[in-house]
Each structure stands twice: as C-alpha cells, then as structure tokens.
Design an enzyme around this catalytic site. Structure first.
Site, mmCIF file in Angstrom:
data_model
loop_
_atom_site.group_PDB
_atom_site.id
_atom_site.type_symbol
_atom_site.label_atom_id
_atom_site.label_comp_id
_atom_site.label_asym_id
_atom_site.label_seq_id
_atom_site.Cartn_x
_atom_site.Cartn_y
_atom_site.Cartn_z
ATOM 1 N NE ARG A 37 43.654 42.997 41.338
ATOM 2 C CZ ARG A 37 44.785 42.529 41.291
ATOM 3 N NH1 ARG A 37 45.779 42.808 42.355
ATOM 4 N NH2 ARG A 37 45.040 41.543 40.623
ATOM 5 C CG HIS A 67 36.278 32.874 45.581
ATOM 6 N ND1 HIS A 67 37.666 32.933 45.863
ATOM 7 C CD2 HIS A 67 36.237 31.968 44.205
ATOM 8 C CE1 HIS A 67 38.505 32.612 44.839
ATOM 9 N NE2 HIS A 67 37.663 31.964 44.057
ATOM 10 C CE1 TYR A 70 42.383 38.524 41.714
ATOM 11 C CE2 TYR A 70 40.043 38.095 41.831
ATOM 12 C CZ TYR A 70 41.222 38.941 41.751
ATOM 13 O OH TYR A 70 40.758 40.064 40.958
ATOM 14 C CG HIS A 107 42.378 30.745 44.382
ATOM 15 N ND1 HIS A 107 42.573 31.560 43.244
ATOM 16 C CD2 HIS A 107 41.208 30.045 44.013
ATOM 17 C CE1 HIS A 107 41.534 31.821 42.615
ATOM 18 N NE2 HIS A 107 40.664 31.035 43.002
ATOM 19 C CD GLU A 142 38.695 27.747 42.251
ATOM 20 O OE1 GLU A 142 38.479 28.727 43.233
ATOM 21 O OE2 GLU A 142 38.489 27.976 41.057
ATOM 22 C CG ASP A 176 37.436 26.636 37.855
ATOM 23 O OD1 ASP A 176 37.645 26.433 36.717
ATOM 24 O OD2 ASP A 176 37.292 27.626 38.286
ATOM 25 C CG HIS A 179 40.955 26.669 37.718
ATOM 26 N ND1 HIS A 179 40.738 27.101 39.105
ATOM 27 C CD2 HIS A 179 40.920 27.580 36.871
ATOM 28 C CE1 HIS A 179 40.573 28.436 38.855
ATOM 29 N NE2 HIS A 179 40.509 28.816 37.828
ATOM 30 C CG HIS A 211 34.218 27.510 40.617
ATOM 31 N ND1 HIS A 211 35.367 27.869 41.094
ATOM 32 C CD2 HIS A 211 33.279 27.880 41.533
ATOM 33 C CE1 HIS A 211 35.218 28.488 42.330
ATOM 34 N NE2 HIS A 211 33.713 28.500 42.665
ATOM 35 C CG ASP A 224 42.866 30.472 36.148
ATOM 36 O OD1 ASP A 224 41.618 30.425 35.690
ATOM 37 O OD2 ASP A 224 43.160 30.956 37.241
ATOM 38 C CG HIS A 226 37.388 31.445 34.100
ATOM 39 N ND1 HIS A 226 36.769 31.622 35.270
ATOM 40 C CD2 HIS A 226 38.560 30.833 34.613
ATOM 41 C CE1 HIS A 226 37.513 31.314 36.307
ATOM 42 N NE2 HIS A 226 38.572 30.941 35.745
ATOM 43 C CD GLU A 256 34.732 30.736 39.555
ATOM 44 O OE1 GLU A 256 35.432 30.063 38.906
ATOM 45 O OE2 GLU A 256 34.829 31.312 40.699
HETATM 46 ZN ZN ZN Z 1 40.133 30.700 37.388
HETATM 47 FE FE FE Z 2 37.108 28.736 40.151
HETATM 48 FE FE FE Z 3 38.655 30.789 42.360
#
Ligand code: ZN
Ligand code: FE
Ligand code: FE
Length: 280
Positions: A37, A67, A70, A107, A142, A176, A179, A211, A224, A226, A256
């Site tokens: 963040r 990564h 996000y 992303h 991704e 992913d 996703h 992923h 989305d 997980h 993840e």
């Molecule tokens: Zn995700």
């Molecule tokens: Fe992912």
């Molecule tokens: Fe991701």
C-alpha cells in the site's frame, strides 16, 4: 524439477525470506518490492543481498519473483497516479538488478472508464519508458480476474500490451489460476483448451510463472478472492492436472493462498505428493 513456493513477507529482508522458504520446503518464492500500500522501499542492504545470493545458490532457490505494489495503476485517468506508477516501477527495475535474472510481476492496471484500448496504450507507454536493453529482469503481466475495469482479463488484452512494447523480449506473463478462472477461462473442465487458446493468442513461450490459488467464486465471477488449494471452486483435481500439464510442469509455481507459513508448508507438501516428476 518441481519449482514450488509461495508469497513471503519481505519485512525482514532477502536472507530471512530464503530461510523461510527452505524451512517450508519451497525452492522459489515471491515477495512485494515494497509495502503493497505504501510507496517507499527500504534502502538496498548489500550485505543481506550477498548472503541471500549465497544461500539461494546453496539451496537451489530460483527464480525469485518480485511483485509490484498492487495499488499502482499504470493506466489511471489521473496523470499524477500514472507518474507514480512509472517512478515506482523504474525504481524497482534498478533494485531488481541486485538479484539478477529474476522475475517482476505487476497488475496491468484499471482503465477506470477510459476503455481497455486506452488502458493498453497507457500501460505500454510506461513499459517503454522503464525497460532497458541490458536489464536481466523479465517483467511479467499478470492475468487478471476482470474485477471492475481491470485490464488484462483476456489473453487478447495482454497480447495487445506486449505488441506495443518495443523491447518485448523482456516481457512475459504470469498466469494466476484464480484470476483466469474468475475471468471466465474454464481451467477445471477444459485446461487443454485454455492453454491452446493462450498459445494461439500470446504464445506459451511467454508464460514464465504460475500463481497457484483456488477461488472462492465460480468461473466467470470476475471477483478475485483466493481460496486455499482444494477448498474452492477450482478443486484439488484441477491443481493436480495443472502442475503436471506438459505446458506448465516446468514453470515455477507460487502459492498466494490465505495461509501463514505452516499452512503454506502443508500445501507445498500436498502438491509435491501430486507432482509426477522430480521433487526436492
Ligand atoms: Zn488475486
Ligand atoms: Fe496473483
Ligand atoms: Fe498479483
């Protein structure tokens, strides 16, 4: 060789992540380049990096997958937000060279009403500004679930981004499983068909990482969320097929799933049992 690992917290540095990976039976891992963040990255600690590189070599830990935060949006409507994504990714590219030949996943972004076409343009503009011919890092787009106005929810959108990047030998894709499933690709009942389509549109040679996540929602839900492996709508049998699929089995897999270290250790052990090939 089965390459399996998970997302780890980077708060204690590279060496600590590597020790955690070894402890849970992983031989690859993913981490955030900075607080997902926040904006500022910790200064590079060369001592930590050097002991990590030694430890990774000894234990056969590679490739590491970084990564991007996000919260970045490379195709925001707001110029300042795009500028921030550019600055952050450019800085990440410099930091990545301390761990050469690694992967950097991000992303693509959300077009926030400007349309996917415009989003694709803006994302590739940023990529063209940050990629250097001599970098050793491969940048991964991704695959996204298509939540809100996310760009990258179809293989065609990812292909369109890649086509606009000049030095696109530095670009790959990270698939992913949650996703693509949420995005409407039926990896449970038609894995072969989905991978054939991926190959036709993007090319399987671009696929550099997976992923591994189960999904709390049904195929095509564009949500989305997980779920733990085998506990969601994708299910354990589909994961067994995916990790053993000829087009996927040699790629690095990164969990993840909603887990702490012990939960990840269990999932890694479970997947190793299902893998038909070299496991270490
Ligand atoms: Zn995700
Ligand atoms: Fe992912
Ligand atoms: Fe991701």
């Amino acid at each position: 060789m089965f390459k399996i690992g998970c997302h780890l917290s980077s708060s204690k540095g590279f060496t600590a992540m590597c020790r955690d990976a070894v402890k849970i039976g992983a031989n690859v891992f993913q981490f955030f380049t900075r607080n997902p963040r926040g904006s500022r990255a910790k200064p590079i600690d060369e001592g930590d990096i050097n002991s990590f590189l030694r430890l990774a070599e000894e234990n056969g830990i590679a490739p590491v997958l970084a990564h991007a935060p996000y919260t970045l949006n490379a195709c925001s409507k707001d110029e300042r937000t795009r500028e921030f994504a550019l600055e952050t990714m450019a800085d990440d590219m410099l930091r990545m060279e301390y761990t050469p030949n690694s992967l950097y996943n991000f992303h693509p972004g959300s077009h926030v009403g400007q349309g996917a076409e415009r989003g694709i343009e803006l994302i590739s503009e940023i990529l063209n500004k940050i990629i250097e011919p001599k970098q050793t890092t491969t940048i991964l787009l991704e695959t996204m679930a298509g939540k809100g106005t996310e760009v990258g929810k179809t293989f065609e959108e990812l292909r369109a981004i890649i086509d606009r990047v000049e030095l696109n030998d530095k670009i790959g894709v990270c698939l992913d499983t949650c996703h693509v499933h949420d995005g409407g690709y039926d990896i449970v009942n038609d894995l072969d068909g989905v991978l054939r389509h991926f190959d036709e549109v993007i090319g399987l040679d671009r696929l550099k990482a997976v992923h591994l996540n189960d999904s709390m929602n049904v195929c095509g839900a564009h949500k989305d969320r997980h779920e733990k492996i085998g506990k969601g709508h994708i299910g354990l049998e589909a994961f067994e097929r995916m990790i053993n699929h000829p087009s996927l089995k040699d790629l690095p897999f990164y969990l993840e799933t909603p887990n702490e270290l012990d939960g990840y250790a269990e999932e890694i052990a479970l997947l190793k049992k299902l893998y038909r090939g070299d496991v270490r």
